[in-house]
Motif scaffolding. Structure first.
Motif, PDB file in Angstrom:
ATOM      1  N   ALA A  35      34.895  20.928  18.033  1.00 47.84           N
ATOM      2  CA  ALA A  35      35.667  19.734  18.092  1.00 47.84           C
ATOM      3  C   ALA A  35      36.362  19.478  19.401  1.00 47.84           C
ATOM      4  CB  ALA A  35      36.864  19.930  17.089  1.00 47.84           C
ATOM      5  N   VAL A  36      36.695  20.658  20.207  1.00 47.53           N
ATOM      6  CA  VAL A  36      37.243  20.622  21.413  1.00 47.53           C
ATOM      7  C   VAL A  36      36.057  20.364  22.364  1.00 47.53           C
ATOM      8  CG1 VAL A  36      38.123  21.960  23.479  1.00 47.53           C
ATOM      9  CG2 VAL A  36      39.135  22.536  21.101  1.00 47.53           C
ATOM     10  N   ILE A  37      34.877  20.753  22.354  1.00 44.91           N
ATOM     11  CA  ILE A  37      33.819  20.298  23.312  1.00 44.91           C
ATOM     12  C   ILE A  37      33.528  18.813  23.087  1.00 44.91           C
ATOM     13  CG2 ILE A  37      31.298  20.670  23.751  1.00 44.91           C
ATOM     14  CD1 ILE A  37      32.040  23.722  22.821  1.00 44.91           C
ATOM     15  N   LEU A  38      33.579  18.584  21.829  1.00 41.17           N
ATOM     16  CA  LEU A  38      33.146  17.007  21.649  1.00 41.17           C
ATOM     17  C   LEU A  38      34.240  16.109  22.090  1.00 41.17           C
ATOM     18  CD1 LEU A  38      31.347  17.383  18.137  1.00 41.17           C
ATOM     19  CD2 LEU A  38      30.364  16.823  20.033  1.00 41.17           C
ATOM     20  N   ARG A  39      35.349  16.591  21.907  1.00 33.77           N
ATOM     21  CA  ARG A  39      36.492  15.625  22.551  1.00 33.77           C
ATOM     22  C   ARG A  39      36.541  15.623  23.864  1.00 33.77           C
ATOM     23  NH1 ARG A  39      41.852  13.942  20.616  1.00 33.77           N
ATOM     24  NH2 ARG A  39      40.894  13.708  18.507  1.00 33.77           N
ATOM     25  N   ARG A  40      36.302  16.762  24.599  1.00 36.98           N
ATOM     26  CA  ARG A  40      36.270  16.750  25.953  1.00 36.98           C
ATOM     27  C   ARG A  40      35.265  15.774  26.628  1.00 36.98           C
ATOM     28  NH1 ARG A  40      37.659  23.161  26.921  1.00 36.98           N
ATOM     29  NH2 ARG A  40      40.101  22.952  26.400  1.00 36.98           N
ATOM     30  N   ASN A  41      34.208  15.800  25.567  1.00 42.27           N
ATOM     31  CA  ASN A  41      32.833  15.122  26.311  1.00 42.27           C
ATOM     32  C   ASN A  41      32.621  13.831  25.531  1.00 42.27           C
ATOM     33  OD1 ASN A  41      31.479  17.133  28.189  1.00 42.27           O
ATOM     34  ND2 ASN A  41      32.127  18.349  26.641  1.00 42.27           N
ATOM     35  N   GLY A  43      33.181  10.616  25.974  1.00 40.99           N
ATOM     36  CA  GLY A  43      32.402   9.619  27.019  1.00 40.99           C
ATOM     37  C   GLY A  43      31.037   9.954  27.264  1.00 40.99           C
ATOM     38  N   ASN A  44      30.571  11.117  27.205  1.00 49.80           N
ATOM     39  CA  ASN A  44      29.242  11.410  27.694  1.00 49.80           C
ATOM     40  C   ASN A  44      28.406  11.632  26.453  1.00 49.80           C
ATOM     41  OD1 ASN A  44      29.807  11.025  30.367  1.00 49.80           O
ATOM     42  ND2 ASN A  44      30.657  13.247  30.132  1.00 49.80           N
ATOM     43  N   LEU A  45      28.767  11.559  25.130  1.00 48.28           N
ATOM     44  CA  LEU A  45      27.864  11.949  24.007  1.00 48.28           C
ATOM     45  C   LEU A  45      27.012  11.023  23.764  1.00 48.28           C
ATOM     46  CD1 LEU A  45      30.575  13.351  21.460  1.00 48.28           C
ATOM     47  CD2 LEU A  45      28.835  14.563  22.869  1.00 48.28           C
ATOM     48  N   PRO A  46      25.764  11.171  23.441  1.00 50.67           N
ATOM     49  CA  PRO A  46      24.878  10.220  23.010  1.00 50.67           C
ATOM     50  C   PRO A  46      25.122   9.577  21.711  1.00 50.67           C
ATOM     51  CG  PRO A  46      23.945  12.277  22.794  1.00 50.67           C
ATOM     52  CD  PRO A  46      25.209  12.305  23.393  1.00 50.67           C
ATOM     53  N   ASP A  47      24.871   8.409  21.450  1.00 50.93           N
ATOM     54  CA  ASP A  47      25.093   7.827  20.043  1.00 50.93           C
ATOM     55  C   ASP A  47      24.511   8.704  18.832  1.00 50.93           C
ATOM     56  OD1 ASP A  47      26.130   5.778  21.260  1.00 50.93           O
ATOM     57  OD2 ASP A  47      24.459   4.472  21.160  1.00 50.93           O
ATOM     58  N   SER A  48      23.287   9.366  19.149  1.00 48.98           N
ATOM     59  CA  SER A  48      22.972  10.048  18.072  1.00 48.98           C
ATOM     60  C   SER A  48      23.730  11.287  17.477  1.00 48.98           C
ATOM     61  CB  SER A  48      21.625  10.582  18.398  1.00 48.98           C
ATOM     62  OG  SER A  48      21.727  11.397  19.640  1.00 48.98           O
ATOM     63  N   SER A  50      27.454  10.702  17.364  1.00 48.17           N
ATOM     64  CA  SER A  50      28.762  10.322  16.790  1.00 48.17           C
ATOM     65  C   SER A  50      28.721  10.261  15.286  1.00 48.17           C
ATOM     66  CB  SER A  50      28.553   8.530  16.910  1.00 48.17           C
ATOM     67  OG  SER A  50      27.711   7.934  16.221  1.00 48.17           O
ATOM     68  N   ALA A  51      28.127  10.469  14.527  1.00 45.85           N
ATOM     69  CA  ALA A  51      28.103  10.855  13.218  1.00 45.85           C
ATOM     70  C   ALA A  51      28.425  12.467  13.098  1.00 45.85           C
ATOM     71  CB  ALA A  51      26.942  10.487  12.290  1.00 45.85           C
ATOM     72  N   PHE A  52      27.910  13.309  13.713  1.00 43.74           N
ATOM     73  CA  PHE A  52      28.398  14.749  13.753  1.00 43.74           C
ATOM     74  C   PHE A  52      29.661  14.887  14.195  1.00 43.74           C
ATOM     75  CE2 PHE A  52      28.380  18.780  15.962  1.00 43.74           C
ATOM     76  CZ  PHE A  52      28.315  19.479  14.945  1.00 43.74           C
ATOM     77  N   ALA A  53      30.237  14.130  15.536  1.00 43.54           N
ATOM     78  CA  ALA A  53      31.392  14.392  15.930  1.00 43.54           C
ATOM     79  C   ALA A  53      32.350  13.776  15.034  1.00 43.54           C
ATOM     80  CB  ALA A  53      31.389  13.513  17.541  1.00 43.54           C
ATOM     81  N   ILE A  55      32.275  13.726  11.597  1.00 44.60           N
ATOM     82  CA  ILE A  55      32.309  14.914  10.542  1.00 44.60           C
ATOM     83  C   ILE A  55      33.280  15.990  10.946  1.00 44.60           C
ATOM     84  CG2 ILE A  55      31.021  16.646   9.237  1.00 44.60           C
ATOM     85  CD1 ILE A  55      28.747  14.520   9.252  1.00 44.60           C
ATOM     86  N   VAL A  56      32.965  16.568  12.175  1.00 44.19           N
ATOM     87  CA  VAL A  56      33.730  17.314  12.851  1.00 44.19           C
ATOM     88  C   VAL A  56      35.401  17.109  13.035  1.00 44.19           C
ATOM     89  CG1 VAL A  56      34.272  18.885  14.959  1.00 44.19           C
ATOM     90  CG2 VAL A  56      31.711  18.564  14.274  1.00 44.19           C
ATOM     91  N   GLU A  57      35.613  15.933  13.666  1.00 43.06           N
ATOM     92  CA  GLU A  57      36.834  15.489  13.777  1.00 43.06           C
ATOM     93  C   GLU A  57      37.443  15.122  12.257  1.00 43.06           C
ATOM     94  OE1 GLU A  57      38.830  11.693  15.530  1.00 43.06           O
ATOM     95  OE2 GLU A  57      37.863  12.959  17.054  1.00 43.06           O
ATOM     96  N   THR A  58      36.706  14.763  11.367  1.00 40.00           N
ATOM     97  CA  THR A  58      37.370  14.528  10.026  1.00 40.00           C
ATOM     98  C   THR A  58      37.791  15.902   9.401  1.00 40.00           C
ATOM     99  OG1 THR A  58      36.292  12.529   9.623  1.00 40.00           O
ATOM    100  CG2 THR A  58      36.957  13.687   7.745  1.00 40.00           C
ATOM    101  N   TYR A  59      37.065  16.857   9.474  1.00 43.15           N
ATOM    102  CA  TYR A  59      37.139  18.247   8.977  1.00 43.15           C
ATOM    103  C   TYR A  59      38.355  18.692   9.824  1.00 43.15           C
ATOM    104  CZ  TYR A  59      37.042  23.323   8.327  1.00 43.15           C
ATOM    105  OH  TYR A  59      37.417  24.660   8.068  1.00 43.15           O
ATOM    106  N   ILE A  60      38.690  18.747  10.961  1.00 41.83           N
ATOM    107  CA  ILE A  60      39.876  19.084  11.812  1.00 41.83           C
ATOM    108  C   ILE A  60      41.155  18.495  11.437  1.00 41.83           C
ATOM    109  CG2 ILE A  60      41.076  19.047  14.044  1.00 41.83           C
ATOM    110  CD1 ILE A  60      38.764  21.422  13.777  1.00 41.83           C
TER     111      ILE A  60
END
Length: 74
Positions: A35-41, A43-48, A50-53, A55-60
């Protein structure tokens, strides 16, 4: 079954598993780190991813208090 047949069967099973995705159960600690890694990045995450990110954020947000989430992302 010969060694070669067994090896070919194992290879096919591994390829089948990879073609449909990877099953992995993340620990709570791993999810927090992701979650921390995805949040920090974000703006640079590929669209592919986004669904994973999401899910992680919802869990948090569903497993931590607001103050815990704020502390995690600060």
């Amino acid at each position: 079954m010969t060694f070669d047949q067994n090896l070919n069967k194992q290879s096919k099973n591994e390829n089948d598993a990879l073609s449909s995705g990877i099953d992995y159960h993340f620990s709570s600690e791993e999810i927090k780190e992701l979650a921390v890694i995805l949040r920090r990045n974000q703006g640079n995450l590929p669209d592919s991813l986004s669904a994973f990110a999401n899910i992680v954020e919802t869990y948090i947000y569903n497993t931590m208090s607001v103050s815990e989430v704020m502390n995690l992302f600060s």
